[in-house]
Design a protein around this motif. Structure first.
Motif, PDB file in Angstrom:
ATOM      1  N   ALA A   1      -2.144   0.646  -8.740  1.00 32.24           N
ATOM      2  CA  ALA A   1      -0.813   0.325  -8.210  1.00 32.24           C
ATOM      3  C   ALA A   1      -0.837   0.295  -6.684  1.00 32.24           C
ATOM      4  CB  ALA A   1       0.209   1.350  -8.698  1.00 32.24           C
ATOM      5  N   LEU A   2      -1.593   1.209  -6.077  1.00 30.37           N
ATOM      6  CA  LEU A   2      -1.692   1.214  -4.623  1.00 30.37           C
ATOM      7  C   LEU A   2      -2.412  -0.030  -4.117  1.00 30.37           C
ATOM      8  CD1 LEU A   2      -2.530   4.925  -3.671  1.00 30.37           C
ATOM      9  CD2 LEU A   2      -0.318   3.757  -3.695  1.00 30.37           C
TER      10      LEU A   2
ATOM     11  N   LYS B   1       0.392  -6.686  -1.398  1.00 30.27           N
ATOM     12  CA  LYS B   1       1.745  -7.156  -1.109  1.00 30.27           C
ATOM     13  C   LYS B   1       2.137  -6.879   0.337  1.00 30.27           C
ATOM     14  CE  LYS B   1       3.353  -6.534  -5.872  1.00 30.27           C
ATOM     15  NZ  LYS B   1       4.202  -5.708  -6.769  1.00 30.27           N
ATOM     16  N   ALA B   2       1.595  -5.789   0.897  1.00 34.11           N
ATOM     17  CA  ALA B   2       1.922  -5.410   2.270  1.00 34.11           C
ATOM     18  C   ALA B   2       1.174  -6.253   3.295  1.00 34.11           C
ATOM     19  CB  ALA B   2       1.610  -3.934   2.497  1.00 34.11           C
ATOM     20  N   GLY B   3       0.182  -7.023   2.835  1.00 34.99           N
ATOM     21  CA  GLY B   3      -0.556  -7.881   3.753  1.00 34.99           C
ATOM     22  C   GLY B   3      -1.975  -7.441   4.040  1.00 34.99           C
ATOM     23  N   ALA B   4      -2.399  -6.322   3.440  1.00 36.04           N
ATOM     24  CA  ALA B   4      -3.783  -5.871   3.641  1.00 36.04           C
ATOM     25  C   ALA B   4      -4.743  -6.850   2.985  1.00 36.04           C
ATOM     26  CB  ALA B   4      -3.986  -4.475   3.057  1.00 36.04           C
ATOM     27  N   ARG B   5      -5.909  -7.025   3.605  1.00 39.27           N
ATOM     28  CA  ARG B   5      -6.937  -7.899   3.031  1.00 39.27           C
ATOM     29  C   ARG B   5      -8.141  -7.092   2.585  1.00 39.27           C
ATOM     30  NH1 ARG B   5      -7.340 -13.630   2.945  1.00 39.27           N
ATOM     31  NH2 ARG B   5      -8.852 -13.751   4.642  1.00 39.27           N
ATOM     32  N   GLY B   6      -8.047  -5.754   2.713  1.00 38.49           N
ATOM     33  CA  GLY B   6      -9.155  -4.916   2.302  1.00 38.49           C
ATOM     34  C   GLY B   6      -8.667  -3.580   1.785  1.00 38.49           C
ATOM     35  N   TYR B   7      -9.437  -3.007   0.856  1.00 33.24           N
ATOM     36  CA  TYR B   7      -9.115  -1.699   0.272  1.00 33.24           C
ATOM     37  C   TYR B   7     -10.441  -1.011   0.007  1.00 33.24           C
ATOM     38  CZ  TYR B   7      -6.545   1.686  -2.663  1.00 33.24           C
ATOM     39  OH  TYR B   7      -5.973   2.817  -3.186  1.00 33.24           O
TER      40      TYR B   7
ATOM     41  N   PHE C   1      -2.091  -9.501  -9.808  1.00 32.32           N
ATOM     42  CA  PHE C   1      -1.254  -9.541  -8.610  1.00 32.32           C
ATOM     43  C   PHE C   1      -0.723 -10.948  -8.345  1.00 32.32           C
ATOM     44  CE2 PHE C   1      -1.198 -10.677  -4.082  1.00 32.32           C
ATOM     45  CZ  PHE C   1      -0.077  -9.949  -3.696  1.00 32.32           C
ATOM     46  N   LEU C   2      -1.573 -11.943  -8.578  1.00 30.29           N
ATOM     47  CA  LEU C   2      -1.186 -13.318  -8.300  1.00 30.29           C
ATOM     48  C   LEU C   2      -0.159 -13.852  -9.292  1.00 30.29           C
ATOM     49  CD1 LEU C   2      -4.693 -14.792  -7.438  1.00 30.29           C
ATOM     50  CD2 LEU C   2      -2.835 -14.272  -5.845  1.00 30.29           C
ATOM     51  N   THR C   3      -0.162 -13.320 -10.512  1.00 30.74           N
ATOM     52  CA  THR C   3       0.695 -13.888 -11.550  1.00 30.74           C
ATOM     53  C   THR C   3       1.910 -13.031 -11.901  1.00 30.74           C
ATOM     54  OG1 THR C   3      -0.706 -12.898 -13.269  1.00 30.74           O
ATOM     55  CG2 THR C   3      -1.215 -15.139 -12.590  1.00 30.74           C
ATOM     56  N   ILE C   4       1.867 -11.740 -11.537  1.00 28.80           N
ATOM     57  CA  ILE C   4       2.976 -10.848 -11.890  1.00 28.80           C
ATOM     58  C   ILE C   4       3.543 -10.250 -10.611  1.00 28.80           C
ATOM     59  CG2 ILE C   4       3.694  -8.819 -13.183  1.00 28.80           C
ATOM     60  CD1 ILE C   4       1.298  -9.286 -15.013  1.00 28.80           C
ATOM     61  N   SER C   5       4.756 -10.589 -10.275  1.00 30.51           N
ATOM     62  CA  SER C   5       5.315 -10.152  -9.003  1.00 30.51           C
ATOM     63  C   SER C   5       5.928  -8.761  -9.058  1.00 30.51           C
ATOM     64  CB  SER C   5       6.379 -11.142  -8.527  1.00 30.51           C
ATOM     65  OG  SER C   5       7.412 -11.240  -9.488  1.00 30.51           O
ATOM     66  N   ASN C   6       6.400  -8.364 -10.231  1.00 32.39           N
ATOM     67  CA  ASN C   6       7.051  -7.061 -10.342  1.00 32.39           C
ATOM     68  C   ASN C   6       6.646  -6.367 -11.637  1.00 32.39           C
ATOM     69  OD1 ASN C   6       8.945  -7.037  -7.999  1.00 32.39           O
ATOM     70  ND2 ASN C   6       9.663  -8.905  -9.004  1.00 32.39           N
TER      71      ASN C   6
ATOM     72  N   THR D   1       7.758   2.717 -12.514  1.00 33.96           N
ATOM     73  CA  THR D   1       6.920   2.574 -11.337  1.00 33.96           C
ATOM     74  C   THR D   1       7.781   2.346 -10.103  1.00 33.96           C
ATOM     75  OG1 THR D   1       5.167   1.594 -12.663  1.00 33.96           O
ATOM     76  CG2 THR D   1       5.022   1.298 -10.294  1.00 33.96           C
ATOM     77  N   LEU D   2       7.518   3.116  -9.048  1.00 37.94           N
ATOM     78  CA  LEU D   2       8.270   2.959  -7.812  1.00 37.94           C
ATOM     79  C   LEU D   2       7.710   1.813  -6.991  1.00 37.94           C
ATOM     80  CD1 LEU D   2       8.592   6.680  -6.630  1.00 37.94           C
ATOM     81  CD2 LEU D   2      10.221   5.350  -7.988  1.00 37.94           C
ATOM     82  N   THR D   3       8.588   1.172  -6.239  1.00 40.44           N
ATOM     83  CA  THR D   3       8.124   0.178  -5.283  1.00 40.44           C
ATOM     84  C   THR D   3       7.487   0.899  -4.099  1.00 40.44           C
ATOM     85  OG1 THR D   3      10.181   0.155  -4.012  1.00 40.44           O
ATOM     86  CG2 THR D   3      10.055  -1.320  -5.925  1.00 40.44           C
ATOM     87  N   ASN D   4       6.769   0.156  -3.263  1.00 43.04           N
ATOM     88  CA  ASN D   4       6.158   0.784  -2.094  1.00 43.04           C
ATOM     89  C   ASN D   4       7.218   1.376  -1.168  1.00 43.04           C
ATOM     90  OD1 ASN D   4       3.926   1.394  -0.244  1.00 43.04           O
ATOM     91  ND2 ASN D   4       4.912  -0.126   1.061  1.00 43.04           N
ATOM     92  N   ARG D   5       8.341   0.665  -0.974  1.00 37.68           N
ATOM     93  CA  ARG D   5       9.400   1.193  -0.125  1.00 37.68           C
ATOM     94  C   ARG D   5       9.955   2.494  -0.703  1.00 37.68           C
ATOM     95  NH1 ARG D   5      12.614  -0.617   3.859  1.00 37.68           N
ATOM     96  NH2 ARG D   5      10.581  -1.140   4.721  1.00 37.68           N
ATOM     97  N   GLN D   6      10.127   2.536  -2.035  1.00 40.05           N
ATOM     98  CA  GLN D   6      10.618   3.763  -2.668  1.00 40.05           C
ATOM     99  C   GLN D   6       9.621   4.907  -2.508  1.00 40.05           C
ATOM    100  OE1 GLN D   6      11.428   2.221  -6.603  1.00 40.05           O
ATOM    101  NE2 GLN D   6      13.617   2.000  -6.188  1.00 40.05           N
TER     102      GLN D   6
END
Length: 229
Positions: free
Chosen positions: A107-108, A114-120, A156-161, A166-171
């Motif tokens: 989930a992270l 979604k936050a714009g990171a290109r690496g994990y 991630f590409l096919t399922i937006s929510n 599950t909490l959103t990142n803002r939550q």
């Protein structure tokens, strides 16, 4: 007449074959930041231009230094790494982001994307993969820890929510700040939202997680690695 490349170089983003890759490091542990700086600055043409011990400082340092790459721990105080990444990406879309964390959590990873990171990258994989991760991001290519499957990226590409609890990142950001003892007014300032929006998030979180007290929310935050015990 001055060339466009000359203009770009004045803000640290001008690129040529031997240009310096400018890096921001954000981690709340001094020893981790020191270790990262030593590893990264041992590489030719890499420079650590700023360090930060919390997410708010990371955002301010990014605005000030305009790094090519931001290496952000997820578990940052005040503003977590993914929320910091979201704000940095919004303000500086040319800055590539690497979430550097001990948490192996799908989930992270989705929230990082979604936050714009290109690496994990997991901290446990840093010894063998940190240099490769920075090299990839410096070339504007994505880099993810070895356990991240193609199926997850496709999801991630096919399922937006996601549904359910599950909490959103803002939550999660709001939960973290509540658990750290911040008032609604302080949370609103840190996340650049209104106090009323904080109150709405707080109510939604308690309902979604079926929690009935601040203490229960703190326990949830500890169990889910939003804050350290």
């Amino acid at each position: 007449m001055q060339s466009p490349d000359a203009d770009n170089s004045s803000n640290g983003w001008g690129k040529c074959r031997h240009a310096v890759t400018r890096i921001l490091i954000a981690d709340d542990h001094d020893v981790v930041r020191s270790g990262l700086r030593s590893i990264l600055e041992a590489q030719p043409n890499w420079e650590v231009v700023a360090e930060a011990a919390d997410g708010k400082e990371a955002i301010l340092e990014a605005i000030e230094t305009k790094p090519d790459i931001a290496v952000l721990d997820y578990s940052l105080p005040l503003v977590n790494g993914i929320e910091a990444m979201r704000q940095i990406h919004s303000l500086l879309p040319r800055t590539e982001g690497l979430i550097f964390t001990m948490h192996d959590n799908d989930a992270l990873i989705e929230d990082a994307l979604k936050a714009g990171a290109r690496g994990y990258l997991l901290k446990s994989e840093a010894k063998r993969n940190l240099i490769a991760a920075i090299e990839a991001l410096a070339s504007h290519k994505p880099f993810f820890a070895s356990h991240v499957s193609e199926a997850l990226l496709q999801s991630f590409l096919t399922i937006s929510n996601r549904s359910g609890s599950t909490l959103t990142n803002r939550q999660r950001s709001v939960v973290q700040l509540i658990a750290e003892g911040h008032t609604n007014k302080q949370i609103a300032s840190l996340l650049s939202i209104s106090v009323k929006t904080v109150e709405t998030h707080r109510s939604a979180i308690m309902h979604k997680l079926d929690l009935h007290s601040p203490a229960a929310l703190v326990r949830y935050a500890i169990r889910n690695s939003l804050i350290e015990a």
